[in-house]
Write an enzyme that holds these catalytic residues in place. Structure first.
Site, short mmCIF file in Angstrom:
data_model
loop_
_atom_site.label_atom_id
_atom_site.label_comp_id
_atom_site.label_asym_id
_atom_site.label_seq_id
_atom_site.Cartn_x
_atom_site.Cartn_y
_atom_site.Cartn_z
N HIS A 137 -5.95 -29.77 72.54
CA HIS A 137 -4.78 -30.35 73.19
C HIS A 137 -5.05 -30.81 74.62
O HIS A 137 -5.84 -30.22 75.35
CB HIS A 137 -3.63 -29.33 73.20
CG HIS A 137 -3.94 -28.11 74.04
ND1 HIS A 137 -3.66 -28.03 75.38
CD2 HIS A 137 -4.53 -26.92 73.71
CE1 HIS A 137 -4.04 -26.86 75.86
NE2 HIS A 137 -4.58 -26.16 74.85
N HIS A 146 -18.65 -40.81 74.28
CA HIS A 146 -19.03 -40.48 72.89
C HIS A 146 -19.03 -38.96 72.74
O HIS A 146 -19.81 -38.27 73.40
CB HIS A 146 -20.41 -41.05 72.58
CG HIS A 146 -20.83 -40.87 71.16
ND1 HIS A 146 -21.84 -41.61 70.60
CD2 HIS A 146 -20.40 -40.05 70.16
CE1 HIS A 146 -22.01 -41.26 69.33
NE2 HIS A 146 -21.15 -40.30 69.05
#
Length: 210
Positions: A137, A146
């Site tokens: 979250h 990446h």
């Protein structure tokens, strides 16, 4: 007039084929490659239709365009160039990924199979969350970053522009990873990382450049 199911993928390498495969899995029925290096027209089940210049000339034929090359800086630069040229830049989210409806995905992102992106997280343009990575979250994944396969990222983490978090790395909650950083495969990041720094190990420490 562009067909609604026609997608152009720039980059016909390994990552590009992964993106094309995922795109078909989520409903893009006509996928074409463009690449400046690949000269053969057949590339597995897909066709290479030409170079970046060719793509630029044919943008109106595609309902979606995504840049799918591994080099973070180049991917982001090409994404932004195509955006400036009016390309219909899209994200590709594999149907076997789990993405909260309360996460934000900017255009040009790729979410691979088995990845999890949780509530409150923002994935910026041109970023990758690769196979089986979990982004908990309220994280922010910067433009062109990446997140490699198998990464475990706790809540509230920030990853800067074009940084790379390597295969199987773990990142502690609220850690900030700067711009153009590299986190080595399997590293455990418990402290924030300054921009431009490579860290490795458990716990992760700056790589000795001697």
């Amino acid at each position: 007039m562009a067909k609604k199911d026609r997608l152009a993928v720039f980059g016909a390498g390994g990552h590009g084929r992964v993106v094309a495969d995922a795109a078909e899995a989520c409903g893009w029925n006509n996928v074409d490659f463009f690449d400046d290096a690949v000269t053969s027209t057949a590339h597995g089940p897909w066709q290479v239709r030409g170079t970046f210049r060719c793509l630029d000339e044919r943008l109106d034929e595609y309902a979606g365009v995504i840049v799918a090359i591994g080099h973070n800086r180049r991917r982001l630069a090409l994404h932004d160039e195509l955006a400036a040229r009016g390309a219909a830049l899209v994200s590709v989210v594999h149907p076997q990924a789990v993405v909260s409806p309360y996460a934000v995905l900017e255009p040009g992102t790729f979410i691979a199979p088995g990845a999890v992106v949780c509530v409150g997280t923002v994935i910026r343009r041109g970023a990758i969350v690769n196979t089986g990575a979990t982004v908990d979250h309220d994280c922010t994944i910067g433009p062109g970053a990446h997140i490699a396969p198998g990464v475990a990222m706790s809540g509230g983490v920030t990853v800067g522009e074009c940084s790379w978090v390597g295969v199987g790395a773990a990142v502690k909650e609220l850690v900030e990873i700067g711009t153009d950083c590299m986190v080595g495969a399997g590293s455990v990041v418990i402290r924030s990382v300054d921009s431009g720094v490579t860290v490795v190990g458990n716990p992760a420490r700056p790589l000795n450049k001697d």
